[in-house]
Enzyme design. Structure first.
Site, PDB file in Angstrom:
ATOM      1  N   GLU A  23      -6.111  16.507  -9.332  1.00  0.00           N
ATOM      2  CA  GLU A  23      -6.763  16.881 -10.585  1.00  0.00           C
ATOM      3  C   GLU A  23      -8.265  17.105 -10.404  1.00  0.00           C
ATOM      4  OE1 GLU A  23      -5.132  15.496 -14.612  1.00  0.00           O
ATOM      5  OE2 GLU A  23      -7.001  14.383 -14.414  1.00  0.00           O
ATOM      6  N   LYS A  71       1.503  11.335 -10.512  1.00  0.00           N
ATOM      7  CA  LYS A  71       0.600  10.448 -11.239  1.00  0.00           C
ATOM      8  C   LYS A  71       1.373   9.196 -11.632  1.00  0.00           C
ATOM      9  CE  LYS A  71      -2.875  13.256 -13.628  1.00  0.00           C
ATOM     10  NZ  LYS A  71      -3.331  13.651 -14.979  1.00  0.00           N
ATOM     11  N   ARG A 120       0.815  -1.221   0.000  1.00  0.00           N
ATOM     12  CA  ARG A 120       0.000   0.000   0.000  1.00  0.00           C
ATOM     13  C   ARG A 120       0.845   1.267   0.000  1.00  0.00           C
ATOM     14  NH1 ARG A 120      -2.975  -3.493   3.403  1.00  0.00           N
ATOM     15  NH2 ARG A 120      -4.967  -4.089   2.470  1.00  0.00           N
ATOM     16  N   LYS A 128       4.722  22.839 -14.116  1.00  0.00           N
ATOM     17  CA  LYS A 128       4.002  21.668 -13.609  1.00  0.00           C
ATOM     18  C   LYS A 128       4.001  21.641 -12.088  1.00  0.00           C
ATOM     19  CE  LYS A 128       2.956  16.879 -14.193  1.00  0.00           C
ATOM     20  NZ  LYS A 128       3.091  15.654 -14.982  1.00  0.00           N
ATOM     21  N   HIS A 164       4.786   9.696 -27.580  1.00  0.00           N
ATOM     22  CA  HIS A 164       3.782  10.491 -26.875  1.00  0.00           C
ATOM     23  C   HIS A 164       3.786  11.938 -27.364  1.00  0.00           C
ATOM     24  CE1 HIS A 164       1.335  11.991 -23.539  1.00  0.00           C
ATOM     25  NE2 HIS A 164       2.262  12.914 -23.309  1.00  0.00           N
ATOM     26  N   GLU A 203       5.984  18.519 -24.698  1.00  0.00           N
ATOM     27  CA  GLU A 203       5.494  18.859 -23.358  1.00  0.00           C
ATOM     28  C   GLU A 203       6.090  20.180 -22.869  1.00  0.00           C
ATOM     29  OE1 GLU A 203       3.180  17.589 -21.592  1.00  0.00           O
ATOM     30  OE2 GLU A 203       2.830  15.570 -22.372  1.00  0.00           O
ATOM     31  N   HIS A 222      -4.101  16.547 -24.783  1.00  0.00           N
ATOM     32  CA  HIS A 222      -3.970  15.134 -24.447  1.00  0.00           C
ATOM     33  C   HIS A 222      -5.203  14.292 -24.770  1.00  0.00           C
ATOM     34  CE1 HIS A 222      -0.302  16.388 -22.599  1.00  0.00           C
ATOM     35  NE2 HIS A 222      -0.064  15.217 -22.073  1.00  0.00           N
ATOM     36  N   ASN A 241      -3.487  18.765 -19.183  1.00  0.00           N
ATOM     37  CA  ASN A 241      -3.969  17.827 -20.199  1.00  0.00           C
ATOM     38  C   ASN A 241      -4.144  18.501 -21.559  1.00  0.00           C
ATOM     39  OD1 ASN A 241      -4.145  15.596 -18.455  1.00  0.00           O
ATOM     40  ND2 ASN A 241      -6.141  16.287 -17.704  1.00  0.00           N
ATOM     41  N   ARG A 273      -5.352  21.457 -12.229  1.00  0.00           N
ATOM     42  CA  ARG A 273      -4.400  20.523 -12.833  1.00  0.00           C
ATOM     43  C   ARG A 273      -4.849  20.040 -14.210  1.00  0.00           C
ATOM     44  NH1 ARG A 273      -0.931  15.706  -9.858  1.00  0.00           N
ATOM     45  NH2 ARG A 273       0.093  14.963 -11.746  1.00  0.00           N
ATOM     46  N   HIS A 286      -4.012  11.220 -26.659  1.00  0.00           N
ATOM     47  CA  HIS A 286      -4.106   9.855 -26.140  1.00  0.00           C
ATOM     48  C   HIS A 286      -4.891   8.954 -27.083  1.00  0.00           C
ATOM     49  CE1 HIS A 286      -3.195  10.787 -21.619  1.00  0.00           C
ATOM     50  NE2 HIS A 286      -2.126  10.788 -22.381  1.00  0.00           N
TER      51      HIS A 286
END
Length: 358
Positions: A235, A141, A119, A225, A262, A183, A246, A243, A239, A250
């Site tokens: 998010e 993330k 965990r 960032k 990417h 990016e 994206h 994206n 935040r 994606h």
């Protein structure tokens, strides 16, 4: 920037991103006190650097290594299970650490493995690509892909530190380096317009890993960032601006079965949302032209096959950024000023796509 810069990331799990050259001693400082074991997850091309890390800690910390596939092939449940198996056999405990050495896919995977083992165990990111340094390794993330889409399984779990050693980028293939700059450019479009000024002034110097301009741009993108993540770790609000480009990007990656870099996919995605913003009256012609100028100067694609629209639309609706079945897009109200467009009508999306259709 100075020779070595520490960029704080605040909010949940405060840590620093250290940007500089020759950061081996920084790794010593990051190793948790009392750690007896570490799992170092790396790409095949990073085997020599992985050995160097193991040798550095010989006699103090047992560094186990897990070599994983390149790029998005690393972000599969089978690869995560392979890593969990090593952790279980080594009896790695909560006082020990997982280290991710490689590009953005590896740090995504390693962070996810660390977040899910017992965990949560400490995680250190050692990104070796521009993409990893300015995006994937910063912000907490973590995740893996599924057959249904990208990053659909994951966790928010901040690292205890990120070391962005610019020396490792000097041997990075040019195409990979430029793809990572998508990016960097994104951070210019959504927040720090000085990034765009540097790219348009002299793109060759800006993308030369040995130049001070390059180092400054990497640090500037990380600052963007870090500032956004510090305000909105999970998010729930601001935040989302990270994206930018994206949602379609994606979808392109998914449609191409992750054979596209990417940054290449995100480049198409940014041109698409710039055109969408123009259609709804939020961005002027000059703003759209700047997207094409900056991304084109980086050698990134600005178009995508026009006959793939149905597949892209299906993939976008499966994207984790959609809410209650409605697509959400980050748009610009001007360079450096973001907004959200909720549930645009299909004919607007189709018309915007025609502007990027090859």
């Amino acid at each position: 920037m100075s020779a070595t810069e520490r960029i704080p990331v605040r909010g949940a799990g405060e840590y620093d991103v250290v940007v500089g050259r020759g950061l081996g001693d920084e790794l010593e400082r990051l190793m948790p006190a009392g750690a007896k074991k570490a799992l170092l997850i790396h790409q095949p091309v990073q085997a020599r650097r992985a050995d160097a890390v193991r040798e550095r800690f010989a006699g103090r910390v047992e560094v186990l290594t897990a070599e994983v596939p390149d790029a998005e092939d690393a972000k599969r449940i089978e690869v995560a299970a392979f890593c969990w198996g090593i952790l279980g056999q080594a009896d790695l405990g909560r006082g020990d650490v997982v280290i991710g050495l490689g590009g953005g896919a590896v740090t995504d995977l390693a962070g996810f493995v660390a977040a899910t083992w017992l965990r949560g165990v400490p995680f250190i990111a050692l990104p070796t690509s521009v993409l990893g340094m300015v995006d994937a390794a910063v912000g907490g993330k973590t995740g893996i892909n599924t057959t249904e889409g990208k990053n659909l399984v994951g966790a928010f779990a901040p690292p205890i530190g990120v070391l962005a050693d610019l020396d490792v980028l000097e041997t990075l293939p040019r195409n990979d380096l430029l793809a990572g700059f998508a990016e960097v450019a994104k951070c210019g479009f959504i927040a720090d317009t000085g990034i765009l000024d540097a790219l348009t002034a002299d793109v060759e110097e800006a993308t030369d890993p040995a130049s001070e301009v390059f180092a400054d741009l990497v640090a500037r993108a990380i600052r963007v960032k870090a500032e956004v993540v510090g305000e909105d770790f999970r998010e729930q609000g601001r935040r989302e601006i990270l994206n930018y480009g994206h949602t379609l990007g994606h979808a392109v990656e998914y449609a191409e079965r992750y054979r596209w870099r990417h940054g290449a996919a995100i480049s198409v995605g940014m041109v698409f949302v710039a055109e969408l913003a123009r259609l709804v009256g939020r961005l002027d012609d000059d703003g759209v032209a700047l997207h094409r100028e900056v991304l084109g100067s980086l050698g990134l694609p600005l178009t995508y096959p026009g006959d793939r629209w149905d597949a892209l639309k299906t993939a976008m609706r499966r994207d984790k950024k959609s809410r209650a079945g409605l697509l959400r897009f980050v748009l610009l109200d001007g360079i450096g000023r973001t907004s959200i467009l909720n549930g645009p009508e299909d004919h607007l999306l189709f018309t915007a796509f025609q502007e990027v259709a090859a």
